[in-house]
Design a protein around this motif. Structure first.
Motif, PDB file in Angstrom:
ATOM      1  N   THR A  84      -7.238   4.053  11.553  1.00 38.69           N
ATOM      2  CA  THR A  84      -8.653   4.021  11.184  1.00 38.69           C
ATOM      3  C   THR A  84      -8.857   3.258   9.884  1.00 38.69           C
ATOM      4  OG1 THR A  84      -8.566   6.059   9.877  1.00 38.69           O
ATOM      5  CG2 THR A  84      -8.898   6.290  12.260  1.00 38.69           C
ATOM      6  N   SER A  85     -10.125   3.041   9.574  1.00 38.06           N
ATOM      7  CA  SER A  85     -10.469   2.331   8.334  1.00 38.06           C
ATOM      8  C   SER A  85     -10.927   3.294   7.245  1.00 38.06           C
ATOM      9  CB  SER A  85     -11.582   1.318   8.621  1.00 38.06           C
ATOM     10  OG  SER A  85     -12.723   1.975   9.148  1.00 38.06           O
ATOM     11  N   GLU A  86     -10.691   4.592   7.445  1.00 33.07           N
ATOM     12  CA  GLU A  86     -11.181   5.584   6.485  1.00 33.07           C
ATOM     13  C   GLU A  86     -10.402   5.544   5.174  1.00 33.07           C
ATOM     14  OE1 GLU A  86     -11.494   9.477   8.099  1.00 33.07           O
ATOM     15  OE2 GLU A  86     -12.348   8.781   9.986  1.00 33.07           O
ATOM     16  N   MET A 138      -6.408   0.470   1.886  1.00 27.77           N
ATOM     17  CA  MET A 138      -5.150  -0.152   2.273  1.00 27.77           C
ATOM     18  C   MET A 138      -3.990   0.291   1.384  1.00 27.77           C
ATOM     19  SD  MET A 138      -5.453  -1.778   5.012  1.00 27.77           S
ATOM     20  CE  MET A 138      -3.814  -2.496   4.939  1.00 27.77           C
ATOM     21  N   LYS A 169      -2.776   3.587   2.704  1.00 25.06           N
ATOM     22  CA  LYS A 169      -2.019   3.420   3.942  1.00 25.06           C
ATOM     23  C   LYS A 169      -0.636   2.833   3.655  1.00 25.06           C
ATOM     24  CE  LYS A 169      -5.982   2.794   7.030  1.00 25.06           C
ATOM     25  NZ  LYS A 169      -6.621   1.919   8.041  1.00 25.06           N
TER      26      LYS A 169
END
Length: 424
Positions: free
Chosen positions: A320-322, A325, A328
């Motif tokens: 997901t883009s929640e 970066m 992640k």
């Protein structure tokens, strides 16, 4: 000798025939239906399979008058119809209060009816029917449990217990004591039957993510809901949509099954996230957890209550883009690849002279690491325990509770794996 017996039997039958001929003359004079039966039906119905007990008795009288005895077929018909009448009479006195079904997949293995006889204030069970007439017998709970416990699955790996309560029938009961007794007995039958067969518990599902993804597919299924500091609840999913789930208690359903409503978020937090074992507190205010060998990442909720944690599978949250970066990257590089984090299992809390600190083991090396708590809101920075750090710990925390029990482990600080390898 045989001829003599035969002659005696024939003489007896002739006499019996005369007696019943005379008796029938009197009965026909008093019973118009008997007279009409002899005139209009006797010749045609003598060999028919009659099901009316009254007409069968007419046929019996006429056979006795003509032959002096009753044929074996007629005797059997009379016995069957008398037994049927007995079943009908008892069924008329019994009020149905519910039924139990034992299903093996889509195959019905047994159906048991539960009834209540108001005049005698007794309960009855019917394991079988005769021409849709329940064959009632007095309720014996031990016999019921023994009967149901012997049933084993043949089509599947488990059995499913279904039950239904005839709540509308109870409107005929006027006494509160009767109603209360009916409710208690019905719930007792359901509970003891359920716990009496190990294959029923195998059909009970544990909450999982698939339920939240496709809740409509699970309507009518039973689930095991575990609440904190409360008994486990066996409940049936009665209603579901994209917003909420509705469960009804399965074992205690009378007089009315208790209903529990959960939003999707509440259900996930109570029954899915609560089962996740926290492995580590990570950077960026994240948690690393595991459930059934699957990694989960937990984040503090921004809305009240802030103490709650929202969990997602590691694979899902990385896609997901929640998350930024850099977060992640930290999860992929430092946590998963390098396994560079300290674990909660076996963590030691130190407190002395107003200072507070933690000792935790590093996941990859198995060595103890040390971090001192400066401010509650600050992120902890764990460092390996070098000789200098060991000296500092002794100086500052030697008065901490149970310090003596962990001192040798801190000094030794040999690598050791403490938990099983977890998988993504």
């Amino acid at each position: 000798m045989e001829q003599k017996k035969k002659n005696i039997r024939n003489s007896f039958r002739k006499a019996n025939s005369i007696v019943h001929t005379l008796k029938n003359l009197y009965d026909k004079a008093a019973d118009v239906d008997f007279r009409e039966f002899e005139i209009m039906e006797y010749g045609d119905t003598e060999r028919e399979n009659l099901t009316d007990l009254k007409r069968l008795n007419y046929l019996k009288k006429l056979q006795l008058a003509r032959n002096g005895y009753i044929g074996a077929d007629l005797k059997k018909q009379l016995a069957q119809q008398k037994e049927k009448r007995r079943l009908l009479d008892r069924n008329a006195r019994i009020m149905p209060i519910g039924s139990l079904k034992i299903m093996d997949g889509e195959v019905l293995r047994a159906q048991i009816q539960i009834g209540y006889e108001r005049d005698q204030t007794t309960f009855s069970l019917a394991y079988t029917n005769h021409e849709n007439i329940p064959k009632w017998r007095n309720l014996d709970l031990s016999e019921l449990v023994q009967f149901t416990s012997r049933i084993q699955p043949e089509q599947t790996d488990n059995l499913r217990l279904e039950h239904s309560h005839c709540g509308n029938e109870l409107t005929h009961l006027q006494k509160i004591a009767d109603i209360k007794q009916v409710y208690e007995t019905y719930n007792q039958c359901v509970t003891q039957v359920f716990h009496g067969n190990k294959y029923f518990t195998k059909s009970i599902l544990d909450p999982n993510e698939a339920l939240l993804e496709n809740p409509e597919l699970y309507i009518g299924k039973q689930f095991r809901l575990t609440f904190q500091e409360k008994p486990v609840l066996i409940a049936t999913l009665s209603e579901a949509n994209g917003h909420y789930l509705s469960f009804q208690s399965f074992l205690k359903t009378a007089p009315k099954s208790e209903t529990h409503y959960f939003t999707m978020g509440e259900f996930k937090q109570l029954f899915l996230d609560s089962q996740i074992e926290i492995i580590a507190h990570l950077k960026h205010d994240l948690r690393l957890g595991v459930k059934d060998g699957i990694l989960h990442i937990g984040r503090n909720l921004t809305d009240p209550p802030k103490t709650s944690i929202h969990w997602d599978r590691y694979d899902d949250i990385i896609k997901t883009s929640e998350l930024p970066m850099k977060v992640k990257y930290y999860l992929c590089k430092q946590v998963i690849m390098n396994k560079n984090f300290v674990i909660e299992k076996g963590a030691v809390y130190l407190e002395s002279h107003g200072k507070k600190a933690f000792l935790k083991k590093h996941y990859r090396t198995g060595k103890w690491h040390f971090a001192e708590i400066r401010k509650p809101s600050e992120e902890l920075h764990f460092m390996p325990i070098t000789p200098e750090v060991s000296k500092y710990i002794r100086q500052q925390y030697s008065q901490s509770k149970d310090f003596g029990t962990i001192e040798s482990r801190v000094i030794d600080n040999t690598p050791r794996r403490t938990i099983n390898q977890i998988r993504q």
